[in-house]
Scaffold this motif. Structure first.
Motif, PDB file in Angstrom:
ATOM      1  N   GLY A 121      51.651  55.197  57.592  1.00 23.76           N
ATOM      2  CA  GLY A 121      51.513  55.136  56.229  1.00 23.76           C
ATOM      3  C   GLY A 121      50.223  55.492  55.656  1.00 23.76           C
ATOM      4  O   GLY A 121      50.127  55.656  54.274  1.00 23.76           O
ATOM      5  N   ILE A 122      49.425  55.959  56.376  1.00 23.44           N
ATOM      6  CA  ILE A 122      47.980  56.577  55.730  1.00 23.44           C
ATOM      7  C   ILE A 122      47.831  57.894  56.231  1.00 23.44           C
ATOM      8  O   ILE A 122      47.362  58.821  55.384  1.00 23.44           O
ATOM      9  N   GLY A 123      47.714  57.970  57.532  1.00 20.87           N
ATOM     10  CA  GLY A 123      47.480  59.413  58.133  1.00 20.87           C
ATOM     11  C   GLY A 123      47.036  59.526  59.350  1.00 20.87           C
ATOM     12  O   GLY A 123      47.538  58.689  60.250  1.00 20.87           O
ATOM     13  N   TRP A 124      46.254  60.486  59.936  1.00 23.40           N
ATOM     14  CA  TRP A 124      45.879  60.664  61.357  1.00 23.40           C
ATOM     15  C   TRP A 124      44.432  60.357  61.407  1.00 23.40           C
ATOM     16  O   TRP A 124      43.469  60.818  60.670  1.00 23.40           O
ATOM     17  N   LEU A 125      44.148  59.246  62.395  1.00 21.14           N
ATOM     18  CA  LEU A 125      42.840  58.927  62.528  1.00 21.14           C
ATOM     19  C   LEU A 125      42.182  59.286  63.547  1.00 21.14           C
ATOM     20  O   LEU A 125      42.461  59.251  64.634  1.00 21.14           O
ATOM     21  N   HIS A 126      41.110  60.102  63.327  1.00 18.14           N
ATOM     22  CA  HIS A 126      40.125  60.582  64.347  1.00 18.14           C
ATOM     23  C   HIS A 126      38.909  59.822  64.742  1.00 18.14           C
ATOM     24  O   HIS A 126      38.184  59.193  63.905  1.00 18.14           O
ATOM     25  N   ARG A 127      38.774  59.313  66.199  1.00 22.27           N
ATOM     26  CA  ARG A 127      37.597  58.702  66.245  1.00 22.27           C
ATOM     27  C   ARG A 127      36.581  59.674  67.344  1.00 22.27           C
ATOM     28  O   ARG A 127      37.172  60.064  68.206  1.00 22.27           O
ATOM     29  N   LYS A 128      35.661  59.573  67.004  1.00 19.72           N
ATOM     30  CA  LYS A 128      34.467  60.376  67.834  1.00 19.72           C
ATOM     31  C   LYS A 128      33.290  59.466  68.083  1.00 19.72           C
ATOM     32  O   LYS A 128      32.548  59.272  67.438  1.00 19.72           O
ATOM     33  N   GLY A 129      33.490  58.564  69.342  1.00 16.75           N
ATOM     34  CA  GLY A 129      32.578  57.643  69.519  1.00 16.75           C
ATOM     35  C   GLY A 129      32.679  56.542  68.617  1.00 16.75           C
ATOM     36  O   GLY A 129      31.544  55.854  68.058  1.00 16.75           O
ATOM     37  N   ALA A 130      33.962  56.219  68.619  1.00 12.39           N
ATOM     38  CA  ALA A 130      34.131  54.982  67.693  1.00 12.39           C
ATOM     39  C   ALA A 130      35.172  54.117  68.247  1.00 12.39           C
ATOM     40  O   ALA A 130      36.228  54.538  68.736  1.00 12.39           O
ATOM     41  N   THR A 131      34.995  52.795  68.327  1.00 13.38           N
ATOM     42  CA  THR A 131      35.640  51.755  68.887  1.00 13.38           C
ATOM     43  C   THR A 131      36.795  51.166  67.952  1.00 13.38           C
ATOM     44  O   THR A 131      36.642  50.741  66.784  1.00 13.38           O
ATOM     45  N   PRO A 132      37.987  51.400  68.389  1.00 13.84           N
ATOM     46  CA  PRO A 132      38.995  50.686  67.469  1.00 13.84           C
ATOM     47  C   PRO A 132      38.767  49.122  67.202  1.00 13.84           C
ATOM     48  O   PRO A 132      38.531  48.288  68.175  1.00 13.84           O
ATOM     49  N   SER A 133      39.166  48.788  66.097  1.00 13.46           N
ATOM     50  CA  SER A 133      39.022  47.305  65.670  1.00 13.46           C
ATOM     51  C   SER A 133      40.213  46.795  65.551  1.00 13.46           C
ATOM     52  O   SER A 133      40.218  45.553  65.105  1.00 13.46           O
TER      53      SER A 133
END
Length: 382
Positions: A253-265
């Protein structure tokens, strides 16, 4: 310090989770601003461990509407943290013996591991066979395997919920997809340079298929590293968590979330380690859109690698850096890497955690203290 001071709105679509006490390099902020201007980018968020990368910052999350940016994920697709609780009582640990035994971890898994490699790949659903020879390897840079003990329990109920024991040694593994992820990014760069690709295009679907397999490969790799350590030290262990911090995923419902050195919450309890001379924190995320559903993945670099060597080599001998202020031992016979990864080159993990707490993003469960960190037994550098 209140929530207001720990969350900064730099620009309309740029958020920074950091207090005034946390030093963020100007170059990292500029890279964050640059990434926010990429086509189809909706929002970007920097974490307290934000620091500059080659072109884009590390310690950040990036939300696009329908465009994939493989360059934002980077080459180490699937890099993350796995935590295992061993059956080894802390009063039965012989560090000197463990240091000697762990010297084999730089070597590829031998033929005796073929069945377990295959079983582990099946368990995680790994398809590729091109990089089987690298499975079970830690790699360089900031990757490590670390034996730890529980130092402080902040919330007994939360600790019991994940079966955390203060009486037993913990094992934290930080590694990723090794050459597999590198090949995927290189293939993209050869065709598209650093440009993005439409997620539902042929190129987008092809990238996601390879990316998702590399994420599974990285999870399998951490499991095999842990298995080899258990076999070498003659211990058993129970997996407590495994979290990926280099990936792109669909945020419905939002888009594509890229994480680069980020921990999922948004995936349960996570481990956030400091430098090799600092604590690791186990935290329960408080699910929130603040920070793009992400947290810091560590302390974050304070100095560039070349700068760390220049600053420390005249002040510290190699043997000085093989034992930390916490009394833990570091196995790293690559001299250059030992200086590059010295605790002094990193920010304070205590402040990073405090910022996340003040932003209302985490509940503290426990802190873990390192007793033995393994990086490499191969000499080199300097």
């Amino acid at each position: 310090m209140g929530t207001f001071n720990a969350i900064k709105q730099i620009e309309k679509n740029i958020e920074l989770i950091a207090s005034d006490k946390t030093w963020i390099e100007g170059k990292a902020i500029e890279q964050l601003k640059f990434s926010a201007k990429l086509p189809d980018m909706l929002k970007v968020a920097g974490m307290p461990d934000l620091h500059p990368g080659k072109s884009y910052p590390i310690g950040a999350a990036f939300l696009s509407k329908n465009t994939l940016y493989p360059y934002l994920v980077g080459s180490d697709i699937g890099c993350g943290m796995g935590l295992w609780q061993t059956d080894k009582p802390i009063n039965k640990v012989k560090i000197s013996r463990w240091i000697d035994k762990l010297s084999i971890l730089d070597d590829p898994l031998d033929l005796d591991w073929l069945d377990e490699i295959e079983q582990t790949k099946q368990q995680f659903g790994v398809i590729s066979r091109d990089f089987d020879q690298a499975l079970g390897s830690i790699g360089g840079g900031n990757h490590f395997a670390e034996l730890q003990i529980v130092d402080t329990i902040f919330d007994q109920t939360l600790a019991e919920a994940i079966h955390l024991s203060k009486k037993h040694v913990q094992l934290l593994v930080h590694s990723g997809s090794r050459g597999y992820g590198h090949e995927i990014l290189n293939q993209h760069i050869a065709q598209f340079n650093s440009a993005g690709i439409v997620a539902d295009s042929d190129a987008g679907v092809a990238y996601l298929n390879k990316h998702d397999d590399a994420v599974r490969w990285a999870c399998a790799n951490r499991a095999l590293i842990a298995s080899q350590i258990m076999a070498t030290l003659n211990i058993d262990a129970e997996s407590l968590l495994d979290v990926t911090h280099n990936l792109v995923s669909k945020q419905n419902g939002i888009g594509w979330l890229h994480r680069k050195g980020a921990t999922p919450s948004d995936q349960g309890v996570v481990a956030i380690p400091g430098s090799r001379g600092a604590h690791t924190y186990l935290v329960k995320p408080i699910k929130s859109a603040t920070g793009l559903f992400s947290l810091a993945h560590g302390a974050g670099r304070k100095w560039q690698r070349s700068e760390a060597k220049a600053r420390l080599s005249n002040k510290y001998r190699v043997q000085d850096l093989q034992k930390t202020s916490l009394g833990s031992h570091v196995v790293c016979k690559n001299k250059a890497l030992l200086y590059e990864e010295a605790p002094q080159a990193y920010k304070s993990i205590d402040q990073v955690i405090q910022d996340l707490k003040d932003a209302g993003l985490i509940e503290l469960i426990a802190s873990l203290k390192p007793i033995l960190t393994y990086k490499t037994s191969k000499s080199g550098g300097c």
